[in-house]
Design a protein around this motif. Sequence first.
Motif, PDB file in Angstrom:
ATOM      1  N   TYR A   1       1.586  -4.781  14.561  1.00  0.00           N
ATOM      2  CA  TYR A   1       1.161  -5.245  13.405  1.00  0.00           C
ATOM      3  C   TYR A   1       1.233  -4.564  12.162  1.00  0.00           C
ATOM      4  O   TYR A   1       1.593  -4.684  11.179  1.00  0.00           O
ATOM      5  CB  TYR A   1      -0.367  -5.640  13.635  1.00  0.00           C
ATOM      6  N   LEU A   2       0.877  -3.082  12.232  1.00  0.00           N
ATOM      7  CA  LEU A   2       0.993  -2.252  11.230  1.00  0.00           C
ATOM      8  C   LEU A   2       2.337  -1.977  10.591  1.00  0.00           C
ATOM      9  O   LEU A   2       2.615  -2.339   9.292  1.00  0.00           O
ATOM     10  CB  LEU A   2       0.504  -1.042  11.585  1.00  0.00           C
ATOM     11  N   GLY A   3       3.200  -2.256  11.524  1.00  0.00           N
ATOM     12  CA  GLY A   3       4.822  -1.828  11.172  1.00  0.00           C
ATOM     13  C   GLY A   3       5.196  -3.053  10.322  1.00  0.00           C
ATOM     14  O   GLY A   3       5.660  -3.384   9.254  1.00  0.00           O
TER      15      GLY A   3
ATOM     16  N   GLU B   1       3.120  -5.344   8.680  1.00  0.00           N
ATOM     17  CA  GLU B   1       2.371  -5.542   7.406  1.00  0.00           C
ATOM     18  C   GLU B   1       3.009  -4.405   6.470  1.00  0.00           C
ATOM     19  O   GLU B   1       3.338  -4.777   5.160  1.00  0.00           O
ATOM     20  CB  GLU B   1       0.897  -5.185   7.667  1.00  0.00           C
ATOM     21  N   SER B   2       3.316  -3.381   6.925  1.00  0.00           N
ATOM     22  CA  SER B   2       3.733  -2.370   6.158  1.00  0.00           C
ATOM     23  C   SER B   2       5.262  -2.931   5.358  1.00  0.00           C
ATOM     24  O   SER B   2       5.482  -2.972   4.224  1.00  0.00           O
ATOM     25  CB  SER B   2       4.028  -1.144   6.541  1.00  0.00           C
ATOM     26  N   ARG B   3       5.922  -3.282   6.580  1.00  0.00           N
ATOM     27  CA  ARG B   3       7.406  -3.545   6.050  1.00  0.00           C
ATOM     28  C   ARG B   3       7.153  -5.051   5.156  1.00  0.00           C
ATOM     29  O   ARG B   3       7.984  -4.921   4.070  1.00  0.00           O
ATOM     30  CB  ARG B   3       7.992  -4.350   7.311  1.00  0.00           C
TER      31      ARG B   3
ATOM     32  N   LEU C   1       4.923  -5.509   2.745  1.00  0.00           N
ATOM     33  CA  LEU C   1       4.558  -5.138   1.513  1.00  0.00           C
ATOM     34  C   LEU C   1       5.698  -4.528   1.044  1.00  0.00           C
ATOM     35  O   LEU C   1       6.157  -4.895  -0.139  1.00  0.00           O
ATOM     36  CB  LEU C   1       3.370  -3.973   1.672  1.00  0.00           C
ATOM     37  N   VAL C   2       6.413  -3.535   1.882  1.00  0.00           N
ATOM     38  CA  VAL C   2       7.560  -2.835   0.916  1.00  0.00           C
ATOM     39  C   VAL C   2       8.630  -3.926   0.577  1.00  0.00           C
ATOM     40  O   VAL C   2       9.299  -4.020  -0.561  1.00  0.00           O
ATOM     41  CB  VAL C   2       8.172  -1.808   2.103  1.00  0.00           C
TER      42      VAL C   2
ATOM     43  N   ARG D   1       8.215  -7.081  -0.121  1.00  0.00           N
ATOM     44  CA  ARG D   1       7.790  -8.066  -1.117  1.00  0.00           C
ATOM     45  C   ARG D   1       7.603  -7.499  -2.532  1.00  0.00           C
ATOM     46  O   ARG D   1       8.065  -7.997  -3.381  1.00  0.00           O
ATOM     47  CB  ARG D   1       6.490  -8.771  -0.730  1.00  0.00           C
TER      48      ARG D   1
ATOM     49  N   GLY E   1      12.226  -3.635  -0.693  1.00  0.00           N
ATOM     50  CA  GLY E   1      12.461  -3.132   0.650  1.00  0.00           C
ATOM     51  C   GLY E   1      12.716  -1.567   0.711  1.00  0.00           C
ATOM     52  O   GLY E   1      12.646  -1.021   1.710  1.00  0.00           O
ATOM     53  N   ARG E   2      12.502  -0.976  -0.446  1.00  0.00           N
ATOM     54  CA  ARG E   2      12.522   0.489  -0.539  1.00  0.00           C
ATOM     55  C   ARG E   2      11.324   1.179  -0.562  1.00  0.00           C
ATOM     56  O   ARG E   2      10.282   0.971  -1.216  1.00  0.00           O
ATOM     57  CB  ARG E   2      13.358   0.785  -2.052  1.00  0.00           C
ATOM     58  N   ALA E   3      11.177   2.125   0.354  1.00  0.00           N
ATOM     59  CA  ALA E   3       9.783   2.768   0.613  1.00  0.00           C
ATOM     60  C   ALA E   3       9.553   3.839  -0.528  1.00  0.00           C
ATOM     61  O   ALA E   3       8.592   4.204  -0.901  1.00  0.00           O
ATOM     62  CB  ALA E   3      10.087   3.416   1.886  1.00  0.00           C
TER      63      ALA E   3
END
Lengths: 133, 133
Positions: free
Chosen positions: A86-88, A90-92, A94-95, A97, A101-103
């Motif tokens: 789940y965390l992965g 959601e993090s993904r 956000l990044v 959107r 896609g760039r951290a």
Amino acid sequence: MTDGANTMADGKPERISEAEYAVMEALWVRSPLTAAEVCEEVCQSRDWSLATVKTLLSRLVTKQAIATEPDGRRFLYRPVLARTDYLGGESRRLVDRLFGGRAAPLFAHLAEQEALTDADIAEMETLLKELRK
Amino acid sequence: MTDGANTMADGKPERISEAEYAVMEALWVRSPLTAAEVCEEVCQSRDWSLATVKTLLSRLVTKQAIATEPDGRRFLYRPVLARTDYLGGESRRLVDRLFGGRAAPLFAHLAEQEALTDADIAEMETLLKELRK
DNA sequence: AGTCTGCGATTACATCTGTAGGCCAATCGA
DNA sequence: TCGATTGGCCTACAGATGTAATCGCAGACT
């Protein structure tokens, strides 16, 4: 994946709402739990009634984020969706959107807001070293 | 937590939905724009009608995320909420909500998913060096 | 056995979000 | 000047979410 919990590559992981997430958190900490036990964990902090928790639990069952197992006359609830997944996800999201896609830009924003602690910085340095190997 | 007043003047940063965000993006790229111009930017990709864009624009005005200025018979729309503030806010929300305010675990998750490119890693290293100074 | 009680299931309802149609005033072209 | 167009505003409506009360049943208690 030492754990047998399947990461289940089902096509579309149904979105979990913020309220539902609070319930998931309780189950990730300890499970399986009864509805009443979940309520003990979350009802104070969010000022919910038991009925609300039950609704959220059944919605999560529908979304296949948790599963029930019968325990005598009642149900015990346990997560199906792993916290990590789940965390992965959601993090993904956000990044993807917000930052194409760039951290790195995300990191830059957090830095700008002084949302990074010294511990964060140290940890990330270690992490980055790992990644370069 | 020293919550403090946000960078902007308004007291409560009203949540911006995902659809609304698409409109904001267009306005952050170029502004002020008319409703029709915004539609030109977003209607193809999201397959929206002009009516939808107009609704989103007025909701954003209500939320004080954008402002109008009259231009003859119509309105021009321009962002009030800065892109940076929005991105920072959302990033912060995610980190607070899912990672207890700690950025490092977020990056650990991204790394685990291989969501970090080499460029990201390089950039972040540079940033970290900056931060240590 | 009959009642009480705790539980999941069902239903409810307000708000927010996605998506859009229609109304009415102003403006532009003829 | 008068209709056609353009543009904002109000309305609509289905689905998701937050929040909860109520119903009906299966055990527990007496």
